[in-house]
Scaffold this motif. Structure first.
Motif, PDB file in Angstrom:
ATOM      1  N   TYR A 215     -18.660  50.553 107.989  1.00 46.75           N
ATOM      2  CA  TYR A 215     -17.845  51.457 108.798  1.00 46.75           C
ATOM      3  C   TYR A 215     -18.425  51.662 110.185  1.00 46.75           C
ATOM      4  CZ  TYR A 215     -15.269  55.681 110.116  1.00 46.75           C
ATOM      5  OH  TYR A 215     -14.472  56.595 110.774  1.00 46.75           O
ATOM      6  N   THR A 224     -17.451  47.581 113.433  1.00 43.75           N
ATOM      7  CA  THR A 224     -17.271  47.702 111.988  1.00 43.75           C
ATOM      8  C   THR A 224     -17.360  46.347 111.307  1.00 43.75           C
ATOM      9  OG1 THR A 224     -14.867  47.421 112.098  1.00 43.75           O
ATOM     10  CG2 THR A 224     -15.718  49.665 112.313  1.00 43.75           C
ATOM     11  N   SER A 226     -15.339  45.245 107.988  1.00 43.97           N
ATOM     12  CA  SER A 226     -14.411  45.699 106.951  1.00 43.97           C
ATOM     13  C   SER A 226     -14.750  45.126 105.580  1.00 43.97           C
ATOM     14  CB  SER A 226     -12.976  45.317 107.329  1.00 43.97           C
ATOM     15  OG  SER A 226     -12.860  43.916 107.493  1.00 43.97           O
ATOM     16  N   SER A 229     -17.323  47.719 104.060  1.00 43.47           N
ATOM     17  CA  SER A 229     -16.739  49.010 103.697  1.00 43.47           C
ATOM     18  C   SER A 229     -15.731  48.837 102.568  1.00 43.47           C
ATOM     19  CB  SER A 229     -16.082  49.673 104.911  1.00 43.47           C
ATOM     20  OG  SER A 229     -15.132  48.823 105.508  1.00 43.47           O
ATOM     21  N   GLU A 259     -12.562  55.604 106.116  1.00 42.27           N
ATOM     22  CA  GLU A 259     -11.952  54.296 106.315  1.00 42.27           C
ATOM     23  C   GLU A 259     -10.536  54.414 106.869  1.00 42.27           C
ATOM     24  OE1 GLU A 259     -11.938  49.986 105.956  1.00 42.27           O
ATOM     25  OE2 GLU A 259     -13.450  51.562 106.165  1.00 42.27           O
ATOM     26  N   ARG A 262     -10.011  53.551 110.586  1.00 46.58           N
ATOM     27  CA  ARG A 262     -10.520  52.287 111.134  1.00 46.58           C
ATOM     28  C   ARG A 262      -9.669  51.748 112.283  1.00 46.58           C
ATOM     29  NH1 ARG A 262     -13.760  48.188 109.798  1.00 46.58           N
ATOM     30  NH2 ARG A 262     -14.322  49.117 107.800  1.00 46.58           N
TER      31      ARG A 262
END
Length: 431
Positions: A215, A224, A226, A229, A259, A262
């Protein structure tokens, strides 16, 4: 360690070659499935290094065979089975020099291989792996390093940067952890229901650390990751199915609520956008609804802890139409509870920022300066960035410039560095 991505490089330069086409398919499969495949091979083979070599061997074989035979109906099971047989072959070769390896190979060969029908229950192999990596017999720093390396697939260099140590030192830490698991015969299994509660906190810490690296990446060109996360959330869901405790619920809620932002956290070109300036219409409402429901369930239990309190703070943010309409008194109250449940300088820093939003920048600045006076967070770039922002809002441009420069000297993530450089440029243009 061998890596499938090193295979047939000369051939793969020809983009139209069947191997090149298959390499693209395997690259995608490697990114999406290698963690699960490795976890299953570790369970089947009982050895981290043997499993890693076996997985890379399996991908190398797939590159050649699938280009001719086509992709099997269950690629993951195929790769697991092929990796297992490759490991047995490797042990047979070693047996010429070490007879004990032949016995191990016999045992592996007689064990039931993975099949397509196993694919459903193999989903929890990574949960088994994370409990092994987080075993209390390992030092805390080794648990985190091993989990990031083996469960999440971070490179040694990436983990070393996160820990602020050399790659060589980090590699030795991982080697020692693997040796400890092997020599102490630590079980590759989920603990019993009786053991789970005392083992839980260490696992939650590692899952949240993995989430945070995805994150809010500790360094690099992107804010980030992804993949990390998303994997942490998947692990959180598996753990909640296994042990529906309030803090497991709270951690999953926290990850989902964070999240959910994002898409709004960066511009199309990757520039950082602070929470107060984010386009909240981009927030993922499905994740918010699920996260809020989970945090409410955890709070109702009255047996919650720090993760649930952090999730409650995130839920308050998620319910506000904009920064100005945020219920800052409630957030400060929640930070007060969090500071009692898990006192730390970072919690105090976050509380100071919330106090600044509730009572004004002077009140927040006083709290942050008291942290620095106590010697806390001197090398934490976000503390200096927060102080700089409050000084800027108070018109104390010289102090703001000094704090921004200190934050910039400590920041390792490129979007953050560009953001701080822009703030310094704005201050310079005010002269």
């Amino acid at each position: 360690m061998r890596d499938v991505r090193d295979v047939s490089k000369a051939v793969l330069q020809n983009k139209g070659h069947p191997l090149a086409i298959m390499q693209s398919t395997l690259d995608t499969l490697y990114r999406e499935e290698s963690g699960r495949i490795l976890a299953t091979l570790i369970r089947l083979l009982g050895d981290f290094d043997l499993a890693e070599d076996a997985m890379h061997d399996a991908f190398a074989v797939a590159l050649e065979r699938w280009a001719v035979d086509g992709v099997p109906s269950n690629p993951r099971a195929w790769l697991v089975s092929t990796g297992r047989f490759k490991a047995i072959d490797a042990l047979r070769r070693r047996a010429r020099f070490d007879a004990s390896q032949d016995k191990i190979a016999d045992e592996l060969e007689s064990s039931r291989p993975a099949t397509d029908s196993d694919d459903g229950h193999l989903e929890d192999d990574r949960l088994r792996l994370i409990f092994t990596c987080c075993h209390p017999a390992l030092p805390p720093e080794a648990r985190t390093a091993l989990t990031l390396r083996e469960v999440c697939g971070l490179t040694t260099e990436e983990i070393a940067r996160a820990f602020l140590i050399s790659a060589a030192a980090l590699a030795q830490r991982i080697v020692r952890a693997k040796a400890r698991i092997r020599e102490a015969h630590l079980p590759y299994q989920v603990p019993s229901q009786e053991e789970l509660p005392e083992r839980l906190n260490g696992v939650l810490q590692v899952i949240y650390l993995v989430f945070n690296e995805g994150y809010y990446a500790s360094s690099g060109a992107s804010l980030t990751r992804s993949d990390l996360s998303g994997e942490a959330i998947r692990l959180g869901r598996l753990l909640l199915e296994l042990l529906p405790e309030p803090e497991v619920t709270g951690l999953l809620a926290l990850m989902l609520l964070q999240e959910s932002r994002r898409a709004a956290r960066t511009t199309a070109t990757g520039e950082l956008i602070l929470l107060e300036h984010q386009d909240r219409s981009l927030w993922n409402r499905g994740q918010i609804v699920e996260g809020v429901a989970l945090v409410e369930r955890a709070l109702r239990s009255r047996r919650f802890g720090p993760y649930t309190l952090q999730a409650a703070i995130a839920a308050v943010h998620s319910e506000a139409a904009d920064a100005a309409s945020t219920d800052w008194p409630q957030i400060v109250a929640l930070y007060n509870l969090l500071a009692q449940a898990e006192p730390s300088p970072v919690v105090e820093l976050n509380r100071a920022v919330a106090v600044a939003m509730r009572d004004g920048p002077e009140a927040g600045l006083t709290l942050i300066d008291s942290l620095f006076e106590r010697g806390a967070l001197a090398d934490y770039h976000l503390a200096h960035a927060a102080r700089a922002d409050l000084c800027r809002r108070l018109g104390r441009d010289t102090d703001a410039r000094d704090s921004y420069e200190r934050a910039l000297s400590l920041a390792r993530q490129e979007p953050e560095r560009r953001f701080l450089e822009k703030r310094l440029q704005d201050l310079a243009e005010k002269k």
